[in-house]
Design a protein around this motif. Sequence first.
Motif, PDB file in Angstrom:
ATOM      1  N   THR A  35      10.752   4.279   1.525  1.00  0.00           N
ATOM      2  CA  THR A  35       9.367   4.022   1.917  1.00  0.00           C
ATOM      3  C   THR A  35       9.273   2.851   2.877  1.00  0.00           C
ATOM      4  O   THR A  35       8.566   2.902   3.902  1.00  0.00           O
ATOM      5  CB  THR A  35       8.506   3.750   0.671  1.00  0.00           C
ATOM      6  N   ALA A  51       2.530   1.740  -3.347  1.00  0.00           N
ATOM      7  CA  ALA A  51       1.589   2.243  -4.357  1.00  0.00           C
ATOM      8  C   ALA A  51       1.332   3.733  -4.159  1.00  0.00           C
ATOM      9  O   ALA A  51       1.270   4.499  -5.128  1.00  0.00           O
ATOM     10  CB  ALA A  51       0.286   1.461  -4.292  1.00  0.00           C
ATOM     11  N   SER A  52       1.209   4.164  -2.904  1.00  0.00           N
ATOM     12  CA  SER A  52       0.977   5.587  -2.614  1.00  0.00           C
ATOM     13  C   SER A  52       2.158   6.437  -3.058  1.00  0.00           C
ATOM     14  O   SER A  52       1.990   7.611  -3.399  1.00  0.00           O
ATOM     15  CB  SER A  52       0.728   5.782  -1.116  1.00  0.00           C
ATOM     16  N   ALA A  53       3.351   5.839  -3.056  1.00  0.00           N
ATOM     17  CA  ALA A  53       4.547   6.544  -3.517  1.00  0.00           C
ATOM     18  C   ALA A  53       4.730   6.417  -5.024  1.00  0.00           C
ATOM     19  O   ALA A  53       5.775   6.815  -5.560  1.00  0.00           O
ATOM     20  CB  ALA A  53       5.780   6.002  -2.792  1.00  0.00           C
ATOM     21  N   GLY A  85       0.810  -1.213   0.000  1.00  0.00           N
ATOM     22  CA  GLY A  85       0.000   0.000   0.000  1.00  0.00           C
ATOM     23  C   GLY A  85       0.843   1.264   0.000  1.00  0.00           C
ATOM     24  O   GLY A  85       0.663   2.139  -0.865  1.00  0.00           O
ATOM     25  N   PRO A  86       1.805   1.399   0.934  1.00  0.00           N
ATOM     26  CA  PRO A  86       2.671   2.587   0.919  1.00  0.00           C
ATOM     27  C   PRO A  86       3.496   2.722  -0.360  1.00  0.00           C
ATOM     28  O   PRO A  86       3.745   3.835  -0.831  1.00  0.00           O
ATOM     29  CB  PRO A  86       3.570   2.369   2.144  1.00  0.00           C
TER      30      PRO A  86
END
Length: 406
Positions: free
Chosen positions: A321, A285-287, A282-283
């Motif tokens: 990340t 993908a957010s990055a 998830g993190p």
Amino acid sequence: MARIVMKFGGTSVADPERIRNVAARVKREVDAGNEVAVVVSAMAGVTNQLVAWCQELSPLHDAREYDAVVATGEQVTSGLLAIALQHIGIEARSWQGWQIPIRTDGAHGKARIDTIEGAELIRRMRELRQVAVVTGFQGLGPDHRVTTLGRGGSDTSAVALAAALAADRCDIYTDVEGVFTTDPRIVAKARKLDKITYEEMLELASVGAKVLQTRSVELAMKEKVRVQVLSSFAEAPGTLVVDEDEIVEKALVAGIAYSRDEAKITIRRVPDRPGIAAAIFGPLASAAINVDMIVQNVAADGTTDMTFTVPKADLPRAEATLAGIKEAIGYAEITADRDVAKVSVVGVGMRSHAGVASTMFRTLAEKGINIQVISTSEIKVSVLIGAEYIELAVRALHTAYGLDAA
């Protein structure tokens, strides 16, 4: 009369003489009575230099300022081509992405096109017989700042513009004569394909083939844009990218692709509990970090190892990340390996033939090449291997699947 979008890559516009050659090709289409829009990349090597300067000043630079810098390459080329066309009597005007506008999302450096307002370009083509020379690779984000579409984004610009203009064809001019069964620089016996399906081209592009950008093929398939890949430096017919229905005999394997732009990350001793994968990916993908091949080992002592690949350029951000969520995840350590490469076999014929993967594994084993990670889809098998073996693997697989030219 037809409406055509012509796209020219960096090597096609590398210097003033080549820009004159491009102008001559455009003039032939205009003289034939066609309405023409042209999409151009930056001159060969220019974008690489701009990117290198950004990275030299700050490896973790502001993506908005990065876009402001690297978008300048296409601006230069579009203006120069418009000048060259005007010099030989063709009505032409350059357009930057924000002027049309080509509207994108806000993912600077990797933006996706939302809409293109093509009405004014169509009006000028019809009423003024004007050639629109459009900067590829860039658009206008919701923050009213210039965005770029990622490397190879000029292909996506061209296909999207062809869809917006309801063009009859999108011609992608490159430094090769079409789509080959593999890279001719590695395999001298590689063959040029007359036609290839959207799906095969999409898979080849996604696993490393440099002929077309992945998103450009996705868009062409979605919008049914007829795409032709051909050379700026030869008059030979190119390769048509078409629906599967247009190809009667489907080859077992259409091509072999490879990518050196891979980095492998392994997260060791990850707690084995529900939701842990989402907490990791998830993190990322957010990055805006694209994760490709993923392998999770069998759990032992309540923990597991997780291995996946990311683009080499994204490795520093991926590591940063993951370091930021170490306490929340509770993993032991991260290791990264840049010395890996991905090789893939692709073909719609795989749907109706067994044994494609076993042929690949056997061929690599015979050459003493160890497989680190495997991933598959309906028409593709990819493996991750040591980077030093990539050329040997491509040659061996090209022969094993009967792709060598006579």
